[in-house]
Design an enzyme around this catalytic site. Structure first.
Site, PDB file in Angstrom:
ATOM      1  N   GLY A   7       0.868  -1.055  -0.017  1.00  0.00           N
ATOM      2  CA  GLY A   7       0.091   0.111  -0.106  1.00  0.00           C
ATOM      3  C   GLY A   7       0.920   1.180   0.033  1.00  0.00           C
ATOM      4  O   GLY A   7       1.491   1.668   0.919  1.00  0.00           O
ATOM      5  N   LEU A   8       0.961   1.899  -1.268  1.00  0.00           N
ATOM      6  CA  LEU A   8       1.828   3.008  -1.375  1.00  0.00           C
ATOM      7  C   LEU A   8       1.179   4.287  -1.674  1.00  0.00           C
ATOM      8  O   LEU A   8       1.762   5.175  -2.474  1.00  0.00           O
ATOM      9  CB  LEU A   8       3.026   2.522  -2.316  1.00  0.00           C
ATOM     10  CG  LEU A   8       3.773   1.250  -2.038  1.00  0.00           C
ATOM     11  CD1 LEU A   8       4.682   1.086  -3.250  1.00  0.00           C
ATOM     12  CD2 LEU A   8       4.628   1.577  -0.738  1.00  0.00           C
ATOM     13  N   GLY A   9      -0.020   4.574  -0.853  1.00  0.00           N
ATOM     14  CA  GLY A   9      -0.858   5.780  -1.186  1.00  0.00           C
ATOM     15  C   GLY A   9       0.019   6.898  -0.508  1.00  0.00           C
ATOM     16  O   GLY A   9       1.031   6.855  -0.392  1.00  0.00           O
ATOM     17  N   MET A  11       0.088   7.948   2.555  1.00  0.00           N
ATOM     18  CA  MET A  11       0.662   7.776   3.879  1.00  0.00           C
ATOM     19  C   MET A  11       1.831   6.736   3.525  1.00  0.00           C
ATOM     20  O   MET A  11       2.826   6.875   3.944  1.00  0.00           O
ATOM     21  CB  MET A  11      -0.196   7.103   4.982  1.00  0.00           C
ATOM     22  CG  MET A  11      -1.229   7.999   5.553  1.00  0.00           C
ATOM     23  SD  MET A  11      -0.456   8.802   6.614  1.00  0.00           S
ATOM     24  CE  MET A  11      -0.462   7.680   8.202  1.00  0.00           C
ATOM     25  N   GLY A  12       1.345   5.616   2.856  1.00  0.00           N
ATOM     26  CA  GLY A  12       2.287   4.484   2.726  1.00  0.00           C
ATOM     27  C   GLY A  12       3.495   4.824   1.627  1.00  0.00           C
ATOM     28  O   GLY A  12       4.587   4.532   2.055  1.00  0.00           O
ATOM     29  N   ASP A  30       2.147  -2.155  -4.637  1.00  0.00           N
ATOM     30  CA  ASP A  30       0.900  -1.484  -4.715  1.00  0.00           C
ATOM     31  C   ASP A  30       0.189  -1.976  -6.017  1.00  0.00           C
ATOM     32  O   ASP A  30       0.726  -2.523  -6.986  1.00  0.00           O
ATOM     33  CB  ASP A  30       0.899   0.094  -4.731  1.00  0.00           C
ATOM     34  CG  ASP A  30      -0.176   0.692  -4.487  1.00  0.00           C
ATOM     35  OD1 ASP A  30      -0.483   1.291  -3.404  1.00  0.00           O
ATOM     36  OD2 ASP A  30      -0.927   1.082  -5.679  1.00  0.00           O
ATOM     37  N   GLY A 114      -0.284  11.914   8.906  1.00  0.00           N
ATOM     38  CA  GLY A 114      -1.022  12.345   7.821  1.00  0.00           C
ATOM     39  C   GLY A 114       0.404  12.772   6.720  1.00  0.00           C
ATOM     40  O   GLY A 114       1.260  12.059   6.661  1.00  0.00           O
ATOM     41  N   LYS A 164      -5.121   4.378  18.753  1.00  0.00           N
ATOM     42  CA  LYS A 164      -5.492   5.417  17.536  1.00  0.00           C
ATOM     43  C   LYS A 164      -6.828   5.874  17.580  1.00  0.00           C
ATOM     44  O   LYS A 164      -7.101   6.943  17.067  1.00  0.00           O
ATOM     45  CB  LYS A 164      -4.794   4.605  16.381  1.00  0.00           C
ATOM     46  CG  LYS A 164      -5.011   5.413  15.020  1.00  0.00           C
ATOM     47  CD  LYS A 164      -4.449   6.940  15.177  1.00  0.00           C
ATOM     48  CE  LYS A 164      -4.360   7.758  14.032  1.00  0.00           C
ATOM     49  NZ  LYS A 164      -5.351   7.678  12.861  1.00  0.00           N
ATOM     50  N   HIS A 167      -7.305   8.438  19.958  1.00  0.00           N
ATOM     51  CA  HIS A 167      -6.752   9.663  19.458  1.00  0.00           C
ATOM     52  C   HIS A 167      -7.642  10.389  18.602  1.00  0.00           C
ATOM     53  O   HIS A 167      -7.778  11.853  18.658  1.00  0.00           O
ATOM     54  CB  HIS A 167      -5.453   9.211  18.874  1.00  0.00           C
ATOM     55  CG  HIS A 167      -4.854  10.352  17.910  1.00  0.00           C
ATOM     56  ND1 HIS A 167      -5.258  10.588  16.739  1.00  0.00           N
ATOM     57  CD2 HIS A 167      -3.746  11.128  18.378  1.00  0.00           C
ATOM     58  CE1 HIS A 167      -4.523  11.357  16.178  1.00  0.00           C
ATOM     59  NE2 HIS A 167      -3.471  11.866  17.056  1.00  0.00           N
ATOM     60  N   GLU A 171      -9.299  14.088  18.508  1.00  0.00           N
ATOM     61  CA  GLU A 171      -9.135  14.907  17.418  1.00  0.00           C
ATOM     62  C   GLU A 171     -10.641  15.541  17.016  1.00  0.00           C
ATOM     63  O   GLU A 171     -10.656  16.746  16.634  1.00  0.00           O
ATOM     64  CB  GLU A 171      -8.570  14.111  16.426  1.00  0.00           C
ATOM     65  CG  GLU A 171      -8.151  14.757  15.011  1.00  0.00           C
ATOM     66  CD  GLU A 171      -7.788  13.766  13.777  1.00  0.00           C
ATOM     67  OE1 GLU A 171      -8.561  13.868  12.903  1.00  0.00           O
ATOM     68  OE2 GLU A 171      -6.637  13.322  13.956  1.00  0.00           O
TER      69      GLU A 171
END
Length: 294
Positions: A7-9, A11-12, A30, A114, A164, A167, A171
């Site tokens: 997964g290289l979006g 974030m990744g 990906d 992010g 998370k 968290h 937020e």
């Protein structure tokens, strides 16, 4: 160390770069071949030396389940899978059992940071056994912010994503408070420069925060947020936080109200949701919707 990253979006992809900058080898896969280093999960696993660590950064739910199911057939005893997406903690417990039947370790990791994480580092909350966490520790050290804080072994499997989730619930409430205050300031005639009021709060006040800094960034780009529609999606973790509060009889009035406010944004063009949408875009690169021009 070597790491497989699935997964290289937004974030990744940045996480791959930050880990590489720390001197580690990252082999990424990906579904988009333009982003990938290899053409399949099978090729990714084959390129890693054992014991392997494969980090999964795909959408929670069906996509994560399918990826872990496939990795279970490809990995070997002693390997470790890390789920760094926004999965529900109850899914972590199931994944740990499923992989444990094949003697494959599992670690869940909540990741916050992010689109700013590449340069600033990512806050990490992870859960799992000491043995499995130790196999991933060099990657945690590479991803976390500089200094003594920003990463925690929160507990057993599921603890990372639970932390998370809470968290993100906090937020929600913090963003809602800024949004409500901004709308009230915009409403009255006596305050003539709301943006500069927000900017003045960045130093010396008890409400200064990174979210406040991002609010000022958003107002610098669009002073009255006139280019945004007052609509904000919820990621699901706010809902899970409220559900967990109900299950544990813990009162969460502020977080619950902030979740319901997002629901309200789907009914009309809410001024408060313009600020929520702007903040989500600032810190996470989340999509925004253009305002409807009359």
């Amino acid at each position: 160390m070597e790491l497989g990253l699935v997964g290289l979006g937004k974030m990744g992809g940045n996480m791959r770069e930050r880990i590489r900058r720390a001197g580690h080898t990252v082999i990424g896969y990906d579904r988009n071949p333009d982003l990938a280093d290899v053409n399949s999960l099978e090729e990714l696993v084959g390129a890693l030396k054992g014991p392997r660590v494969v980090w999964v950064m795909v959408p929670a739910g069906a996509a994560t389940q399918a990826t872990i199911d496939e990795l279970a057939q490809l990995l070997s005893p002693g390997d470790v899978v890390v789920d760094g997406g926004n999965s529900r903690w109850t899914d972590d417990e199931r994944h740990a059992v499923e992989l444990g039947l094949k003697d494959i370790g599992f670690v869940d990791c909540g990741v916050s940071g992010g689109v700013w994480g590449l340069e600033n580092g990512y806050a990490l909350m992870y859960g799992g056994t000491e043995e499995n966490v130790a196999k991933v520790q060099p990657v945690f050290d590479a991803l976390k912010p500089e200094g003594d804080f920003g990463a925690v072994h929160a507990g057993k499997v599921g603890a990372g994503h639970f932390a998370k989730m809470v968290h993100n619930g906090i937020e929600y409430a913090m963003m809602q408070a800024y949004a409500e205050g901004w709308e009230l300031l915009e409403k009255v005639d006596s305050v003539t420069d709301v943006r500069e009021v927000f900017r003045s709060w960045q130093e010396g006040t008890v409400i200064r925060s990174w979210l406040l800094d991002l609010a000022v960034n958003a107002l610098d780009e669009d002073e009255h947020l006139e280019q945004l529609r007052g609509f904000a999606q919820d990621s699901g973790e706010g809902r899970w936080t409220v559900e967990a509060a109900i299950d544990n009889a813990v009162p969460l009035p502020a977080i619950t109200a902030s979740l319901f406010a997002r629901f309200a944004s789907r009914q009309e063009d809410s001024p408060q949701m313009k600020m929520i949408a702007a903040l989500r875009n600032q810190f996470g690169g989340h999509a925004v919707e253009a305002a409807n021009k009359k």
